[in-house]
Design a protein around this motif. Structure first.
Motif, PDB file in Angstrom:
ATOM      1  N   HIS A 199       0.836  -1.212   0.000  1.00 47.49           N
ATOM      2  CA  HIS A 199       0.000   0.000   0.000  1.00 47.49           C
ATOM      3  C   HIS A 199       0.869   1.259   0.000  1.00 47.49           C
ATOM      4  CE1 HIS A 199      -3.645  -2.232   0.348  1.00 47.49           C
ATOM      5  NE2 HIS A 199      -3.425  -2.671   1.570  1.00 47.49           N
ATOM      6  N   TRP A 384      -1.465  10.778   5.403  1.00 52.24           N
ATOM      7  CA  TRP A 384      -1.820   9.413   5.040  1.00 52.24           C
ATOM      8  C   TRP A 384      -1.665   8.470   6.231  1.00 52.24           C
ATOM      9  CZ3 TRP A 384      -3.869   7.701   0.487  1.00 52.24           C
ATOM     10  CH2 TRP A 384      -3.863   8.601  -0.582  1.00 52.24           C
ATOM     11  N   GLY A 390      -5.456  -1.069   3.851  1.00 53.34           N
ATOM     12  CA  GLY A 390      -5.590   0.008   2.884  1.00 53.34           C
ATOM     13  C   GLY A 390      -4.885   1.272   3.320  1.00 53.34           C
ATOM     14  N   VAL A 392      -5.527   5.626   3.599  1.00 48.69           N
ATOM     15  CA  VAL A 392      -6.496   6.723   3.570  1.00 48.69           C
ATOM     16  C   VAL A 392      -5.772   8.038   3.821  1.00 48.69           C
ATOM     17  CG1 VAL A 392      -8.490   5.348   4.256  1.00 48.69           C
ATOM     18  CG2 VAL A 392      -7.063   6.391   6.026  1.00 48.69           C
ATOM     19  N   ASP A 393      -6.244   9.089   3.153  1.00 49.69           N
ATOM     20  CA  ASP A 393      -5.669  10.422   3.302  1.00 49.69           C
ATOM     21  C   ASP A 393      -6.601  11.247   4.191  1.00 49.69           C
ATOM     22  OD1 ASP A 393      -4.354  12.795   3.119  1.00 49.69           O
ATOM     23  OD2 ASP A 393      -4.637  13.070   0.957  1.00 49.69           O
ATOM     24  N   LEU A 394      -6.107  11.634   5.345  1.00 49.08           N
ATOM     25  CA  LEU A 394      -6.929  12.360   6.319  1.00 49.08           C
ATOM     26  C   LEU A 394      -6.798  13.873   6.194  1.00 49.08           C
ATOM     27  CD1 LEU A 394      -6.261  10.184   9.510  1.00 49.08           C
ATOM     28  CD2 LEU A 394      -7.954   9.857   7.696  1.00 49.08           C
ATOM     29  N   LYS A 397      -9.784  16.626   6.050  1.00 46.71           N
ATOM     30  CA  LYS A 397     -11.035  15.947   6.389  1.00 46.71           C
ATOM     31  C   LYS A 397     -11.537  16.393   7.757  1.00 46.71           C
ATOM     32  CE  LYS A 397     -10.847  13.322   2.683  1.00 46.71           C
ATOM     33  NZ  LYS A 397      -9.549  13.741   2.131  1.00 46.71           N
ATOM     34  N   GLU A 401     -15.436  12.717   9.063  1.00 48.29           N
ATOM     35  CA  GLU A 401     -14.888  12.076   7.873  1.00 48.29           C
ATOM     36  C   GLU A 401     -13.652  11.252   8.224  1.00 48.29           C
ATOM     37  OE1 GLU A 401     -16.195  15.387   4.488  1.00 48.29           O
ATOM     38  OE2 GLU A 401     -14.317  15.636   5.611  1.00 48.29           O
ATOM     39  N   ARG A 402     -12.838  11.796   9.102  1.00 43.32           N
ATOM     40  CA  ARG A 402     -11.643  11.064   9.525  1.00 43.32           C
ATOM     41  C   ARG A 402     -12.023   9.748  10.200  1.00 43.32           C
ATOM     42  NH1 ARG A 402      -6.792  14.502  11.401  1.00 43.32           N
ATOM     43  NH2 ARG A 402      -6.757  16.154   9.845  1.00 43.32           N
ATOM     44  N   LEU A 405     -12.972   7.169   7.682  1.00 40.48           N
ATOM     45  CA  LEU A 405     -11.817   6.674   6.923  1.00 40.48           C
ATOM     46  C   LEU A 405     -10.921   5.773   7.773  1.00 40.48           C
ATOM     47  CD1 LEU A 405     -10.902   9.945   4.991  1.00 40.48           C
ATOM     48  CD2 LEU A 405     -11.724   7.808   3.981  1.00 40.48           C
ATOM     49  N   SER A 408     -12.366   2.439   8.305  1.00 43.60           N
ATOM     50  CA  SER A 408     -12.392   1.614   7.087  1.00 43.60           C
ATOM     51  C   SER A 408     -11.128   0.780   6.916  1.00 43.60           C
ATOM     52  CB  SER A 408     -12.592   2.504   5.856  1.00 43.60           C
ATOM     53  OG  SER A 408     -11.409   3.232   5.544  1.00 43.60           O
ATOM     54  N   ILE A 409     -10.019   1.169   7.562  1.00 45.06           N
ATOM     55  CA  ILE A 409      -8.788   0.372   7.443  1.00 45.06           C
ATOM     56  C   ILE A 409      -8.401  -0.269   8.777  1.00 45.06           C
ATOM     57  CG2 ILE A 409      -7.900   1.661   5.464  1.00 45.06           C
ATOM     58  CD1 ILE A 409      -6.016   3.125   7.413  1.00 45.06           C
TER      59      ILE A 409
END
Length: 439
Positions: A199, A384, A390, A392-394, A397, A401-402, A405, A408-409
């Protein structure tokens, strides 16, 4: 220029240390063990008290930190390695929280005195210069500021260039001890670490300049870069993982704006192959940590990618890489220097990479950081975040939203609990439930 060196014994050399002095030791593989042993012998003989010892991470024994020397030696380290972690946790030693880039400033500003610097160097060349080899970091500043500099001349110290080269006139006392440098061995990356490496590698462009330290995850990243082009190295440290890419021509530094064509580091830890690689190699510059870790210098290189690890990350993006609860970890190191520098770089990426769970099955992504955890990279600095699940770019955000994200990983076994915690934290006044709580 070929004036013979007048050597003395380690036992005679350390007699310049007085009670109450501050002593700096060169770091990592270059800790001067014969001088350490002689200094401790003086302590055991009752000749010293209240001597403060300072260093970054060191490999090998650290006998001055033994509880039996309480009142004789006080270790106030700038970074806590495994060899002194237990005594630091138990209160027999301490550490100074400091960005790695500023460790040199402690000495140069006078915030921390340096009465005696104990270092290792290679044998002198025909011009009367020796090299600090694998350890420049804050050692150069200590040499500049010390009342007495004791150098162990060791044929196993590589003749490295850059600011590692110093004239013999900077040294007051010489001791000879040809003891091989400590080598560091690293295990093969696990499947999880390989996934993290893949990744991270996807985020690295051709022409990027890299900082990624040492260990399984950096090695896993480097193993994925064989088809990249024109990569550069500007880092606080590197190890064996870079060597195959150098030999293949992938790492050539051609796209770097600072020190083009050169690999830049401030200290090293690896196998003998790494030490041989930097010996007499004009393609490697060993530099003062105030240069390698200066965010402005870092940012001058376009597409700078900094990859650093973490112990724990919370739902808002706060990164703990220092301690969890009452368990002392290691210190701040250079993470913030490079996170900030990479963030300022044109096209740069600051990456925090870690497994989603510990070896004991505990999620490393938490609703909030554990009590006592040290926030190293703040939620304002993080960009990142990468786990085996995965990337994710924080950056830019919102907190909600953070949270989405980050979850999610996270490890699948932790996501439901994290969902609930995020809803309790953010969902009472907003529509956080859209996306996660409607499962």
């Amino acid at each position: 220029m070929n004036t013979p060196i007048k050597f003395t014994t380690a036992e005679e050399a350390v007699k310049v240390i007085k009670s109450g002095d501050h002593v700096h030791l060169s770091s990592v593989a270059s800790a001067p063990q014969c001088l350490i042993k002689a200094m401790c012998a003086r302590g055991e003989a009752g000749e010293l008290k209240n001597v403060h010892v300072h260093h970054l991470h060191t490999e090998g024994p650290a006998p001055y930190a033994d509880p039996k020397f309480e009142g004789v030696f006080q270790l106030d380290s700038l970074f806590v390695g495994a060899n002194v972690r237990k005594v630091t946790q138990s209160g027999y030693a301490d550490y100074i929280p400091i960005f790695l880039s500023e460790t040199q400033k402690l000495y140069r500003s006078g915030a921390v005195p340096c009465n005696v610097a104990m270092i290792q160097v290679c044998p002198p060349d025909k011009h009367g210069y020796v090299s600090l080899g694998t350890s420049v970091d804050a050692t150069l500043a200590a040499i500049e500021c010390a009342d007495h500099v004791i150098a162990v001349v060791n044929k196993y110290v590589p003749r490295a260039f850059g600011q590692a080269m110093i004239p013999l006139s900077k040294i007051d006392l010489f001791v000879q001890d040809d003891q091989p440098l400590v080598e560091a061995k690293f295990s093969e990356p696990s499947d999880v670490e390989k996934a993290i490496g893949a990744h991270c590698a996807e985020l690295i462009e051709d022409g990027a300049t890299l900082q990624m330290g040492i260990g399984a995850i950096p090695n896993a990243v480097l193993a994925q870069l064989g088809n990249h082009k024109n990569l550069g190295i500007h880092t606080e440290m590197f190890a064996d993982g870079v060597l195959p890419l150098v030999r293949k021509g992938v790492i050539n530094g051609e796209a770097k704006k600072t020190d083009p064509g050169k690999m830049v580091s401030t200290f090293l830890m690896g196998s003998q192959e790494v030490y041989n690689f930097i010996d007499d190699n004009p393609g490697v510059l060993m530099m003062d940590v105030g240069y390698t870790n200066d965010p402005y210098v870092i940012s001058q290189n376009d597409r700078f990618v900094a990859i650093n690890s973490a112990i724990q990350v919370d739902l808002t993006g706060q990164v703990c890489a220092d301690s969890i609860g009452t368990k002392f970890w290691s210190g701040v190191g250079g993470q913030v220097d490079f996170v900030y520098g990479a963030s300022l770089s044109k096209g740069g990426k600051a990456i925090i990479a870690m497994p989603s769970i510990t070896t004991k099955g505990v999620s490393k992504i938490a609703p909030v950081l554990d009590t006592g955890a040290g926030v190293v990279t703040t939620r304002n600095h993080i960009h990142w975040l990468v786990t085996e699940n995965g990337a994710v770019d924080l950056y830019g955000k919102t907190l909600q939203e953070r949270a989405r994200l980050v979850i999610s990983i996270a490890h699948p076994s932790a996501q439901e609990e994290l969902d609930r915690a995020a809803f309790e934290r953010f969902g009472s006044h907003h529509h956080y439930i859209k996306g996660y709580m409607q499962k």
